[in-house]
Motif scaffolding. Structure first.
Motif, mmCIF file in Angstrom:
data_model
loop_
_atom_site.group_PDB
_atom_site.id
_atom_site.type_symbol
_atom_site.label_atom_id
_atom_site.label_comp_id
_atom_site.label_asym_id
_atom_site.label_seq_id
_atom_site.Cartn_x
_atom_site.Cartn_y
_atom_site.Cartn_z
ATOM 1 N N ASP A 391 9.257 9.521 12.280
ATOM 2 C CA ASP A 391 10.398 8.629 12.527
ATOM 3 C C ASP A 391 10.298 7.346 11.712
ATOM 4 N N GLU A 392 9.094 6.808 11.599
ATOM 5 C CA GLU A 392 8.887 5.561 10.853
ATOM 6 C C GLU A 392 7.583 5.644 10.072
ATOM 7 N N LEU A 393 7.564 4.982 8.924
ATOM 8 C CA LEU A 393 6.351 4.876 8.117
ATOM 9 C C LEU A 393 5.803 3.464 8.254
ATOM 10 N N VAL A 394 4.503 3.340 8.523
ATOM 11 C CA VAL A 394 3.849 2.036 8.610
ATOM 12 C C VAL A 394 2.819 1.935 7.489
ATOM 13 N N ILE A 395 2.872 0.837 6.734
ATOM 14 C CA ILE A 395 1.911 0.583 5.663
ATOM 15 C C ILE A 395 1.310 -0.803 5.857
ATOM 16 N N PRO A 396 0.081 -1.023 5.408
ATOM 17 C CA PRO A 396 -0.510 -2.370 5.489
ATOM 18 C C PRO A 396 0.059 -3.273 4.408
ATOM 19 N N GLU A 397 0.207 -4.544 4.707
ATOM 20 C CA GLU A 397 0.771 -5.467 3.734
ATOM 21 C C GLU A 397 -0.117 -5.622 2.498
ATOM 22 N N SER A 398 -1.396 -5.216 2.604
ATOM 23 C CA SER A 398 -2.292 -5.307 1.457
ATOM 24 C C SER A 398 -1.875 -4.379 0.318
ATOM 25 N N MET A 399 -1.022 -3.392 0.597
ATOM 26 C CA MET A 399 -0.523 -2.523 -0.466
ATOM 27 C C MET A 399 0.476 -3.229 -1.362
ATOM 28 N N LEU A 400 0.980 -4.367 -0.905
ATOM 29 C CA LEU A 400 2.083 -5.026 -1.600
ATOM 30 C C LEU A 400 1.644 -6.334 -2.244
ATOM 31 N N ARG A 401 2.382 -6.715 -3.257
ATOM 32 C CA ARG A 401 2.179 -8.002 -3.892
ATOM 33 C C ARG A 401 2.398 -9.111 -2.869
ATOM 34 N N SER A 402 1.537 -10.109 -2.890
ATOM 35 C CA SER A 402 1.578 -11.172 -1.886
ATOM 36 C C SER A 402 2.958 -11.814 -1.807
ATOM 37 N N GLY A 403 3.524 -11.801 -0.599
ATOM 38 C CA GLY A 403 4.811 -12.445 -0.370
ATOM 39 C C GLY A 403 6.006 -11.632 -0.822
ATOM 40 N N GLU A 404 5.775 -10.424 -1.349
ATOM 41 C CA GLU A 404 6.878 -9.606 -1.841
ATOM 42 C C GLU A 404 6.698 -8.162 -1.380
ATOM 43 N N GLN A 405 7.757 -7.378 -1.495
ATOM 44 C CA GLN A 405 7.691 -5.967 -1.113
ATOM 45 C C GLN A 405 7.648 -5.099 -2.365
ATOM 46 N N VAL A 406 6.622 -5.371 -3.188
ATOM 47 C CA VAL A 406 6.461 -4.690 -4.473
ATOM 48 C C VAL A 406 5.054 -4.121 -4.575
ATOM 49 N N PHE A 407 4.954 -2.845 -4.935
ATOM 50 C CA PHE A 407 3.659 -2.204 -5.130
ATOM 51 C C PHE A 407 3.120 -2.520 -6.522
ATOM 52 N N SER A 414 11.962 -0.779 -0.859
ATOM 53 C CA SER A 414 13.324 -0.215 -0.838
ATOM 54 C C SER A 414 13.411 1.077 -1.639
ATOM 55 N N ASP A 415 12.680 1.139 -2.759
ATOM 56 C CA ASP A 415 12.660 2.371 -3.559
ATOM 57 C C ASP A 415 12.115 3.534 -2.738
ATOM 58 N N ILE A 416 11.014 3.292 -2.028
ATOM 59 C CA ILE A 416 10.397 4.344 -1.219
ATOM 60 C C ILE A 416 11.319 4.731 -0.068
ATOM 61 N N LYS A 417 11.891 3.717 0.547
ATOM 62 C CA LYS A 417 12.774 3.959 1.702
ATOM 63 C C LYS A 417 13.975 4.813 1.309
ATOM 64 N N SER A 418 14.529 4.572 0.140
ATOM 65 C CA SER A 418 15.703 5.335 -0.291
ATOM 66 C C SER A 418 15.353 6.797 -0.561
ATOM 67 N N LYS A 419 14.085 7.043 -0.910
ATOM 68 C CA LYS A 419 13.653 8.421 -1.186
ATOM 69 C C LYS A 419 13.362 9.183 0.110
ATOM 70 N N ILE A 420 12.728 8.527 1.073
ATOM 71 C CA ILE A 420 12.315 9.239 2.292
ATOM 72 C C ILE A 420 13.364 9.150 3.390
ATOM 73 N N GLN A 421 14.310 8.214 3.238
ATOM 74 C CA GLN A 421 15.386 8.040 4.223
ATOM 75 C C GLN A 421 14.850 7.768 5.624
ATOM 76 N N LYS A 422 13.783 6.986 5.697
ATOM 77 C CA LYS A 422 13.194 6.592 6.973
ATOM 78 C C LYS A 422 12.828 5.109 6.909
ATOM 79 N N ASP A 423 12.756 4.494 8.086
ATOM 80 C CA ASP A 423 12.353 3.088 8.136
ATOM 81 C C ASP A 423 10.902 2.929 7.701
ATOM 82 N N ILE A 424 10.628 1.831 7.023
ATOM 83 C CA ILE A 424 9.259 1.482 6.639
ATOM 84 C C ILE A 424 8.915 0.139 7.256
ATOM 85 N N ARG A 425 7.811 0.109 7.968
ATOM 86 C CA ARG A 425 7.368 -1.138 8.585
ATOM 87 C C ARG A 425 6.055 -1.570 7.942
#
Length: 440
Positions: A391-407, A414-425
């Protein structure tokens, strides 16, 4: 830490915190800090030093060109509530070393430019916890640290053997380290040391000698962290070095345990701590919560798993009658996979209706020798979760650039969310935030 703005040395205000002194005085984004008490602010250290008073006059230049003098009465150590577009307010200092184990030299081509910037800046050690080698410092800069009482400083030691350190860092100035450490010690500057351990290079007898030298500067050297060298698959043309496996890690941890007993008897502190990765590689239980002595190097991966588990247990004790009807997919790197499966089981047993599936994301981008969640790319994440049911995907914030939602590979959440069509927390690495992320 990835620096976003490394070349500007203009004190441009990028953010004004809500309910701060700066907001009350109508300081705005885009304003430029000119001086404090008529002292030019050359960098963030000047700024921190000169605002530490209960009465200051701050001069700023507004976007329309007006010059404002702001007379401020405040608590001695109260911050103004402003952040700058360049966190240093100065050009960041580039590393002059060519370390045999440098991770940046092992990055693939065509990543964003800021990822290839090697910093070796004492100001970042003070502000962000970065580790520095001290090979990039003049006597004037050393004296400035002492005069301004910049403390603590995180130092990449690796070895106190002068000739070996020159070889490891490929820098003729690298052998001056211990003399600088002694100067800081005499000035009562607090320090934390890091040893990136390479099997057959700076371990064994060399590690013992390094610890003996560093322990002579205790308690101003407060702790020493030993972390394994990180090796990616992108090492073409670089020196061949050996990594740690289960057998080598078990042997090393036995040695470290012996050192800890020695220093505990001598100082009342274990002094040296091994990173979590060694315990995972060795398939050994983590030390107890108390054994980490307040977690002085948790940001260096020393005790992070134990602290996280303890915070989860404490949070669950305060929760009753929670019912959640959903399936959560929890993505993690190889290093923490078994650990997170155990955490997921503990949480699921305490929260009715919550199903947690833990998925191990193997690092194809950097190579399977890279196991931490913080180096998982968006492409590898997507590859591993795209066919899962949840139902939902949870990832640690350490996967992302500090202060941004970029790998790291510039894919976005948003790129990942559009592919899996599920919420990401996105969860912080603490028990309370993690559990709230799962159930809310």
């Amino acid at each position: 830490m990835e620096l976003r703005n490394i070349d500007d040395n203009i004190n441009i205000i990028e953010h004004v915190k809500e309910n701060s002194i700066a907001e009350e005085l109508d300081v705005e984004v885009g304003d430029i800090l000119i001086s404090i008490n008529n002292n030019e602010i050359k960098d963030i250290i000047d700024y921190k030093f000169h605002i530490a008073d209960d009465y200051i006059v701050v001069t700023i230049k507004k976007s329309n060109g007006e010059i404002w003098d702001l007379e401020i009465e405040k608590e001695y150590d109260e911050d103004l509530g402003i952040e700058f577009s360049n966190s240093l307010i100065d050009k960041a200092k580039r590393c002059r070393n060519n370390c045999m184990f440098c991770f940046i030299d092992q990055l693939p081509e065509n990543m964003r430019e800021t990822l290839y910037f090697k910093d070796d800046d004492s100001r970042l050690s003070f502000l962000q916890g970065n580790f520095i080698t001290l090979t990039n410092m003049s006597d004037e800069e050393i004296n400035r640290i002492i005069r301004y009482r910049i403390s603590p400083i995180n130092i990449s030691v690796h070895t106190t053997n002068k000739e070996l350190r020159k070889q490891m860092l490929n820098n003729k100035n690298a052998g001056k380290l211990y003399n600088i450490l002694k100067r800081f010690n005499e000035a009562n500057i607090k320090m934390n040391a890091q040893i990136v351990l390479i099997h057959g290079i700076n371990d064994g007898i060399e590690l013992e000698k390094t610890l003996d030298d560093l322990s002579k500067l205790y308690p101003n050297i407060e702790s020493v962290a030993v972390v394994p060298v990180g090796i990616t698959k992108h090492r073409a043309g670089l020196k061949e070095i050996d990594s740690y496996d289960k057998e080598k890690s078990i042997k090393l941890l036995k040695e470290i345990s012996s050192y800890q007993r020695k220093y505990l008897d001598k100082f009342g502190s274990r002094f040296i701590f091994a990173s979590d990765e060694f315990y995972v590689l060795a398939d050994l239980d983590l030390p107890s919560y108390e054994d980490y002595e307040g977690f002085p190097q948790i940001e260096n991966g020393v005790g992070l798993l134990r602290d996280f588990e303890s915070s989860i247990e404490n949070e669950l004790k305060n929760m009753t009658n929670i019912n959640v009807n959903k399936t959560v997919l929890l993505a993690t790197g190889t290093l923490a996979y078994d650990f997170m499966k155990r955490i997921a089981k503990i949480i699921s047993e305490n929260i009715s209706g919550l199903k947690i599936k833990v998925i191990e994301v193997k690092n194809d981008f950097f190579g399977h020798t890279i196991t931490v969640s913080g180096l998982v790319t968006g492409k590898d994440l997507l590859k591993n979760v795209i066919n899962e049911e949840f139902d939902e995907l949870v990832i640690p914030e350490s996967m992302l650039r500090s202060g941004e939602q970029v790998f790291l590979d510039d894919l976005t959440v948003s790129d990942i969310k559009s592919k899996i069509q599920k919420d990401i927390r996105i969860s912080k690495v603490n028990g309370k935030d993690f559990i709230n992320t799962l159930i809310n």
